[in-house]
Design a protein around this motif. Sequence first.
Motif, PDB file in Angstrom:
ATOM      1  N   ARG A   1       0.661  -4.971  -2.545  1.00  0.00           N
ATOM      2  CA  ARG A   1      -0.002  -4.851  -3.839  1.00  0.00           C
ATOM      3  C   ARG A   1      -0.554  -6.202  -4.273  1.00  0.00           C
ATOM      4  NH1 ARG A   1       1.826   0.145  -5.431  1.00  0.00           N
ATOM      5  NH2 ARG A   1       0.605   0.079  -7.324  1.00  0.00           N
ATOM      6  N   PHE A   2      -1.744  -6.156  -4.893  1.00  0.00           N
ATOM      7  CA  PHE A   2      -2.368  -7.356  -5.448  1.00  0.00           C
ATOM      8  C   PHE A   2      -2.830  -7.059  -6.866  1.00  0.00           C
ATOM      9  CE2 PHE A   2      -3.075  -7.633  -0.875  1.00  0.00           C
ATOM     10  CZ  PHE A   2      -2.574  -8.896  -0.613  1.00  0.00           C
ATOM     11  N   TRP A   3      -2.808  -8.089  -7.700  1.00  0.00           N
ATOM     12  CA  TRP A   3      -3.358  -7.985  -9.045  1.00  0.00           C
ATOM     13  C   TRP A   3      -4.866  -8.173  -8.976  1.00  0.00           C
ATOM     14  CZ3 TRP A   3      -0.248  -5.883 -12.351  1.00  0.00           C
ATOM     15  CH2 TRP A   3       1.128  -6.109 -12.273  1.00  0.00           C
ATOM     16  N   ASN A   4      -5.584  -7.595  -9.915  1.00  0.00           N
ATOM     17  CA  ASN A   4      -7.041  -7.745  -9.982  1.00  0.00           C
ATOM     18  C   ASN A   4      -7.464  -9.212  -9.884  1.00  0.00           C
ATOM     19  OD1 ASN A   4      -7.782  -5.063 -10.190  1.00  0.00           O
ATOM     20  ND2 ASN A   4      -7.839  -5.073 -12.410  1.00  0.00           N
ATOM     21  N   HIS A   5      -6.818 -10.071 -10.664  1.00  0.00           N
ATOM     22  CA  HIS A   5      -7.234 -11.478 -10.704  1.00  0.00           C
ATOM     23  C   HIS A   5      -7.043 -12.172  -9.360  1.00  0.00           C
ATOM     24  CE1 HIS A   5      -3.221 -13.404 -10.866  1.00  0.00           C
ATOM     25  NE2 HIS A   5      -2.866 -12.318 -11.533  1.00  0.00           N
ATOM     26  N   GLU A   6      -6.110 -11.689  -8.528  1.00  0.00           N
ATOM     27  CA  GLU A   6      -5.933 -12.283  -7.196  1.00  0.00           C
ATOM     28  C   GLU A   6      -7.148 -11.997  -6.323  1.00  0.00           C
ATOM     29  OE1 GLU A   6      -1.309 -12.373  -6.122  1.00  0.00           O
ATOM     30  OE2 GLU A   6      -2.030 -10.355  -6.628  1.00  0.00           O
ATOM     31  N   ILE A   7      -7.701 -10.801  -6.448  1.00  0.00           N
ATOM     32  CA  ILE A   7      -8.893 -10.442  -5.667  1.00  0.00           C
ATOM     33  C   ILE A   7     -10.062 -11.318  -6.111  1.00  0.00           C
ATOM     34  CG2 ILE A   7     -10.504  -8.584  -5.074  1.00  0.00           C
ATOM     35  CD1 ILE A   7      -7.570  -8.113  -4.128  1.00  0.00           C
ATOM     36  N   THR A   8     -10.190 -11.520  -7.396  1.00  0.00           N
ATOM     37  CA  THR A   8     -11.301 -12.284  -7.945  1.00  0.00           C
ATOM     38  C   THR A   8     -11.194 -13.772  -7.634  1.00  0.00           C
ATOM     39  OG1 THR A   8     -11.422 -10.684  -9.744  1.00  0.00           O
ATOM     40  CG2 THR A   8     -12.581 -12.756 -10.073  1.00  0.00           C
TER      41      THR A   8
ATOM     42  N   CYS B   1       9.192  -8.497   0.070  1.00  0.00           N
ATOM     43  CA  CYS B   1       8.974  -9.793  -0.564  1.00  0.00           C
ATOM     44  C   CYS B   1       8.366  -9.567  -1.941  1.00  0.00           C
ATOM     45  CB  CYS B   1       8.051 -10.651   0.301  1.00  0.00           C
ATOM     46  SG  CYS B   1       7.662 -12.240  -0.416  1.00  0.00           S
ATOM     47  N   ASP B   2       9.114  -9.948  -2.981  1.00  0.00           N
ATOM     48  CA  ASP B   2       8.621  -9.760  -4.339  1.00  0.00           C
ATOM     49  C   ASP B   2       7.480 -10.720  -4.659  1.00  0.00           C
ATOM     50  OD1 ASP B   2      10.338  -7.651  -4.834  1.00  0.00           O
ATOM     51  OD2 ASP B   2      11.925  -8.955  -5.583  1.00  0.00           O
ATOM     52  N   ALA B   3       7.476 -11.900  -4.040  1.00  0.00           N
ATOM     53  CA  ALA B   3       6.415 -12.872  -4.307  1.00  0.00           C
ATOM     54  C   ALA B   3       5.063 -12.356  -3.821  1.00  0.00           C
ATOM     55  CB  ALA B   3       6.734 -14.210  -3.649  1.00  0.00           C
ATOM     56  N   THR B   4       5.041 -11.754  -2.644  1.00  0.00           N
ATOM     57  CA  THR B   4       3.787 -11.219  -2.123  1.00  0.00           C
ATOM     58  C   THR B   4       3.592  -9.750  -2.491  1.00  0.00           C
ATOM     59  OG1 THR B   4       4.823 -10.622  -0.020  1.00  0.00           O
ATOM     60  CG2 THR B   4       3.712 -12.774  -0.142  1.00  0.00           C
ATOM     61  N   ARG B   5       4.608  -9.163  -3.114  1.00  0.00           N
ATOM     62  CA  ARG B   5       4.579  -7.748  -3.501  1.00  0.00           C
ATOM     63  C   ARG B   5       4.374  -6.853  -2.277  1.00  0.00           C
ATOM     64  NH1 ARG B   5       0.492  -6.926  -7.793  1.00  0.00           N
ATOM     65  NH2 ARG B   5       1.674  -5.100  -8.345  1.00  0.00           N
ATOM     66  N   PHE B   6       5.135  -7.170  -1.221  1.00  0.00           N
ATOM     67  CA  PHE B   6       5.088  -6.405   0.021  1.00  0.00           C
ATOM     68  C   PHE B   6       6.331  -5.528   0.101  1.00  0.00           C
ATOM     69  CE2 PHE B   6       6.196  -5.923   4.551  1.00  0.00           C
ATOM     70  CZ  PHE B   6       5.065  -5.232   4.969  1.00  0.00           C
TER      71      PHE B   6
ATOM     72  N   ALA C   1       3.832   0.923   4.879  1.00  0.00           N
ATOM     73  CA  ALA C   1       4.109  -0.332   4.181  1.00  0.00           C
ATOM     74  C   ALA C   1       3.080  -0.441   3.061  1.00  0.00           C
ATOM     75  CB  ALA C   1       3.977  -1.512   5.127  1.00  0.00           C
ATOM     76  N   VAL C   2       3.491  -1.020   1.938  1.00  0.00           N
ATOM     77  CA  VAL C   2       2.597  -1.145   0.778  1.00  0.00           C
ATOM     78  C   VAL C   2       2.521  -2.611   0.381  1.00  0.00           C
ATOM     79  CG1 VAL C   2       2.176  -0.471  -1.619  1.00  0.00           C
ATOM     80  CG2 VAL C   2       3.209   1.173  -0.024  1.00  0.00           C
TER      81      VAL C   2
ATOM     82  N   ASN D   1      -5.591 -13.328   3.938  1.00  0.00           N
ATOM     83  CA  ASN D   1      -4.584 -13.900   4.836  1.00  0.00           C
ATOM     84  C   ASN D   1      -3.257 -13.158   4.725  1.00  0.00           C
ATOM     85  OD1 ASN D   1      -6.278 -15.816   5.995  1.00  0.00           O
ATOM     86  ND2 ASN D   1      -5.779 -17.369   4.474  1.00  0.00           N
ATOM     87  N   THR D   2      -2.895 -12.732   3.520  1.00  0.00           N
ATOM     88  CA  THR D   2      -1.664 -11.965   3.326  1.00  0.00           C
ATOM     89  C   THR D   2      -1.775 -10.596   3.985  1.00  0.00           C
ATOM     90  OG1 THR D   2      -1.261 -13.140   1.250  1.00  0.00           O
ATOM     91  CG2 THR D   2      -0.046 -11.078   1.588  1.00  0.00           C
ATOM     92  N   ILE D   3      -2.929  -9.965   3.844  1.00  0.00           N
ATOM     93  CA  ILE D   3      -3.153  -8.671   4.513  1.00  0.00           C
ATOM     94  C   ILE D   3      -3.039  -8.845   6.027  1.00  0.00           C
ATOM     95  CG2 ILE D   3      -4.845  -6.842   4.979  1.00  0.00           C
ATOM     96  CD1 ILE D   3      -5.905  -7.328   2.085  1.00  0.00           C
TER      97      ILE D   3
END
Length: 143
Positions: A96-103, A125-130, A93-94, A111-113
């Motif tokens: 994905r997060f954008w850089n700015h989400e980590i920051t 889920c396209d919203a969570t990029r899962f 399963a993959v 919580n998503t992980i």
Amino acid sequence: MSKEEVTKRRLGKTAQARRLRRSETEEEFRLWSELRNRHLNGYKFARQVPLGPYIVDFLCREERLIVEIDGFHHAEGCTDIPRTQWLNRNGYAVLRFWNHEITRERRAVLNTILAALSGRLSQRCDATRFHPSLITEMESTGE
């Protein structure tokens, strides 16, 4: 593709992964500080792991979850689509997060992980990029 083929060492990939570990981005450093040494509810993660022809940012082998951090160069996503599909077809399963989400939203990222690790996030889920493993999806639908 067999599990051995997915995890088998590819020429140059180990050295490339080591270079990536030494030149990590600020966002990779920040997320790794939360994932390393089983800090996230006891789940073990590794970073910059060679898998088949790719090197993934973070991998929880036990749950077969890959966490990727995307910078601006991923905005087009052209190379990410076949990469994600290959990983999904091989049982991963993959997420994905954008850089700015980590920051800016690290607690929400964690919580998503955790939701993905615990099975609360199991559908694409396209919203969570899962992107769930296609093997897991086929097993759950009986295909």
